[in-house]
Design a protein around this motif. Structure first.
Motif, short mmCIF file in Angstrom:
data_model
loop_
_atom_site.label_atom_id
_atom_site.label_comp_id
_atom_site.label_asym_id
_atom_site.label_seq_id
_atom_site.Cartn_x
_atom_site.Cartn_y
_atom_site.Cartn_z
N GLY A 1 38.58 35.76 34.13
CA GLY A 1 37.91 36.94 34.64
C GLY A 1 38.92 37.95 35.15
N TYR A 2 38.76 39.20 34.75
CA TYR A 2 39.59 40.29 35.26
C TYR A 2 38.73 41.16 36.17
CZ TYR A 2 43.15 39.08 31.82
OH TYR A 2 44.10 38.42 31.08
N GLU A 3 39.23 41.37 37.37
CA GLU A 3 38.47 42.12 38.37
C GLU A 3 39.43 42.93 39.22
OE1 GLU A 3 36.09 43.91 40.73
OE2 GLU A 3 35.15 42.60 39.24
N LEU A 4 39.07 44.18 39.50
CA LEU A 4 39.94 45.07 40.26
C LEU A 4 39.86 44.81 41.76
CD1 LEU A 4 41.91 47.41 39.75
CD2 LEU A 4 39.98 48.99 40.07
N ASN A 5 38.74 44.28 42.21
CA ASN A 5 38.53 44.06 43.63
C ASN A 5 39.14 42.72 44.07
OD1 ASN A 5 37.37 43.35 46.18
ND2 ASN A 5 35.75 44.84 45.82
N PRO A 6 40.19 42.73 44.89
CA PRO A 6 40.85 41.47 45.26
C PRO A 6 39.97 40.53 46.06
CG PRO A 6 41.70 43.30 46.57
CD PRO A 6 40.86 43.91 45.49
N TRP A 7 39.07 41.08 46.88
CA TRP A 7 38.18 40.20 47.66
C TRP A 7 37.27 39.39 46.76
CZ3 TRP A 7 39.57 39.98 52.61
CH2 TRP A 7 40.26 41.06 53.14
N LEU A 8 36.77 40.02 45.69
CA LEU A 8 35.91 39.30 44.74
C LEU A 8 36.70 38.28 43.95
CD1 LEU A 8 33.67 42.23 43.43
CD2 LEU A 8 33.00 40.39 44.97
N ALA B 1 40.38 47.98 55.80
CA ALA B 1 41.03 47.01 54.90
C ALA B 1 40.01 46.36 53.98
CB ALA B 1 41.77 45.96 55.71
N VAL B 2 38.81 46.06 54.52
CA VAL B 2 37.79 45.39 53.72
C VAL B 2 37.11 46.37 52.77
CG1 VAL B 2 35.57 44.20 53.83
CG2 VAL B 2 37.38 43.61 55.45
N ALA B 3 36.87 47.58 53.25
CA ALA B 3 36.09 48.53 52.45
C ALA B 3 36.90 49.21 51.36
CB ALA B 3 35.49 49.60 53.37
N THR B 4 38.20 49.38 51.57
CA THR B 4 39.01 50.13 50.61
C THR B 4 38.92 49.58 49.18
OG1 THR B 4 40.55 50.88 52.30
CG2 THR B 4 41.35 50.86 50.03
N PRO B 5 39.04 48.25 48.96
CA PRO B 5 38.94 47.76 47.58
C PRO B 5 37.59 48.03 46.94
CG PRO B 5 39.92 46.10 49.02
CD PRO B 5 39.37 47.17 49.90
N PHE B 6 36.51 48.17 47.78
CA PHE B 6 35.20 48.46 47.22
C PHE B 6 35.05 49.94 46.91
CE2 PHE B 6 34.60 44.51 49.46
CZ PHE B 6 33.72 43.79 48.65
N ILE B 7 35.66 50.79 47.76
CA ILE B 7 35.51 52.22 47.60
C ILE B 7 36.41 52.76 46.52
CG2 ILE B 7 35.80 54.44 48.77
CD1 ILE B 7 35.08 53.04 51.37
N THR B 8 37.64 52.25 46.44
CA THR B 8 38.63 52.80 45.51
C THR B 8 38.15 52.82 44.06
OG1 THR B 8 40.43 52.11 46.96
CG2 THR B 8 40.99 52.56 44.66
N ILE C 1 43.55 39.85 39.35
CA ILE C 1 43.33 41.21 39.84
C ILE C 1 43.98 42.16 38.85
CG2 ILE C 1 43.71 42.82 41.75
CD1 ILE C 1 44.09 40.32 43.56
N SER C 2 43.17 42.92 38.14
CA SER C 2 43.75 43.81 37.13
C SER C 2 42.74 44.88 36.71
CB SER C 2 44.19 43.01 35.90
OG SER C 2 44.83 43.85 34.97
N ASP C 3 43.27 46.02 36.32
CA ASP C 3 42.48 47.10 35.75
C ASP C 3 42.22 46.77 34.28
OD1 ASP C 3 41.55 49.48 34.60
OD2 ASP C 3 42.77 50.73 35.92
N LEU C 4 40.97 46.78 33.87
CA LEU C 4 40.62 46.37 32.50
C LEU C 4 41.31 47.23 31.44
CD1 LEU C 4 38.30 48.29 30.85
CD2 LEU C 4 36.98 47.61 32.84
N VAL D 1 36.68 35.78 27.99
CA VAL D 1 37.06 36.69 29.06
C VAL D 1 35.82 37.45 29.53
CG1 VAL D 1 37.69 38.56 27.47
CG2 VAL D 1 38.61 38.53 29.80
N ASP D 2 35.72 37.59 30.84
CA ASP D 2 34.68 38.42 31.44
C ASP D 2 35.37 39.67 32.01
OD1 ASP D 2 32.46 39.52 32.61
OD2 ASP D 2 32.21 37.98 34.15
N ILE D 3 35.04 40.83 31.47
CA ILE D 3 35.66 42.09 31.89
C ILE D 3 34.90 42.65 33.08
CG2 ILE D 3 36.30 44.41 31.16
CD1 ILE D 3 36.36 43.42 28.30
N GLY D 4 35.55 42.67 34.23
CA GLY D 4 34.88 43.05 35.46
C GLY D 4 34.05 41.88 35.95
N SER D 5 34.75 40.78 36.31
CA SER D 5 34.08 39.49 36.53
C SER D 5 33.34 39.37 37.86
CB SER D 5 35.11 38.36 36.41
OG SER D 5 36.21 38.58 37.28
N GLY D 6 33.46 40.37 38.74
CA GLY D 6 32.68 40.33 39.98
C GLY D 6 32.94 39.09 40.80
N ASP D 7 31.86 38.37 41.13
CA ASP D 7 31.99 37.15 41.94
C ASP D 7 32.19 35.90 41.10
OD1 ASP D 7 29.48 36.86 40.87
OD2 ASP D 7 28.42 36.72 42.79
N GLY D 8 32.44 36.07 39.80
CA GLY D 8 32.85 34.94 38.95
C GLY D 8 31.74 34.12 38.34
#
Length: 221
Positions: free
Chosen positions: A115-122, A53-60, A143-146, A93-100
């Motif tokens: 900030g738009y970021e695909l990784n929900p944990w971040l 569950a934790v790794a999937t958002p990073f790997i995808t 949480i969004s794809d840029l 806007v920060d595209i791919g905002s990471g940890d903000g």
């Protein structure tokens, strides 16, 4: 003559019968081993599910055709970006905002920043950091794809990109942004645009592009 061999023959015969019952102590030991087996299996299974569950958002994202990996911005990079935002106005806007980090730094300077970021944990972590820094009213994260977001409403765009995506993103931004917009690229420049300013060195280099230099020019195919 009678020999005492320890266990009468009749007893041995009885124990060999199908109806023979194991001592209570052996049954208890067997149940205890089974319980430990179920417990260990449950722990291992639960751990694997949690890791997945934790790794999937990073790997995808890494499995996508063009990925935007998370590499935290350095303190100097943030300083360079903020420097290039001086005297600027309008939403950021920060595209791919990471940890903000960039969004929060911009919010502290008074910008309404997204900030738009695909990784929900971040994204969740970024929201927590914004709350902790007291800028949650100015810093928002989604949480969004840029590639599915339209950036036309932003006057300031920050991107920590990778070379494989810069050409495609260049075309997208040139079509969507207004002529008064400014784009700040970190780590990698855009392939065709000529920067208005460049600051920093090495991985902390920042390229600044003013859209007024490109809008109205002939669009590339």
């Amino acid at each position: 003559l009678a020999l005492n061999l320890g266990t009468p023959l009749e007893t041995l015969k009885e124990e060999g019968q199908p109806g023979y019952v194991l001592p209570t102590s052996l049954e208890a030991n067997g149940l205890k081993k089974n319980s430990w087996g179920f417990l260990i299996t449950g722990i291992v299974g639960g751990t694997l599910v949690a890791v997945y569950a934790v790794a999937t958002p990073f790997i995808t994202p890494a499995l996508r055709k063009i990925c935007l990996p998370f590499v935290p911005a350095t303190t100097k990079q943030i300083e360079n970006v903020v420097k290039m935002l001086q005297s600027r106005r309008g939403p950021l806007v920060d595209i791919g905002s990471g940890d903000g980090r960039i969004v929060i730094a911009a919010a502290k300077e008074g910008f309404t920043a997204v900030g738009y970021e695909l990784n929900p944990w971040l994204v969740w972590y970024s929201r927590y950091r914004a709350w902790r820094e007291g800028v949650q009213h100015l810093a928002k994260f989604y949480i969004s794809d840029l590639w599915k977001v339209t950036f036309s409403q932003y006057s300031n765009v920050v991107i920590f990109g990778v070379p494989q995506m810069m050409l495609q993103l260049e075309k997208k931004l040139e079509l969507e942004l207004e002529s008064n917009a400014r784009v700040i690229a970190c780590r990698f420049p855009f392939p065709h645009w000529t920067p208005a300013q460049v600051t920093g060195e090495g991985i902390d280099t920042v390229w600044v592009y003013d859209m007024s230099m490109f809008k109205g020019s002939e669009k590339r195919p």
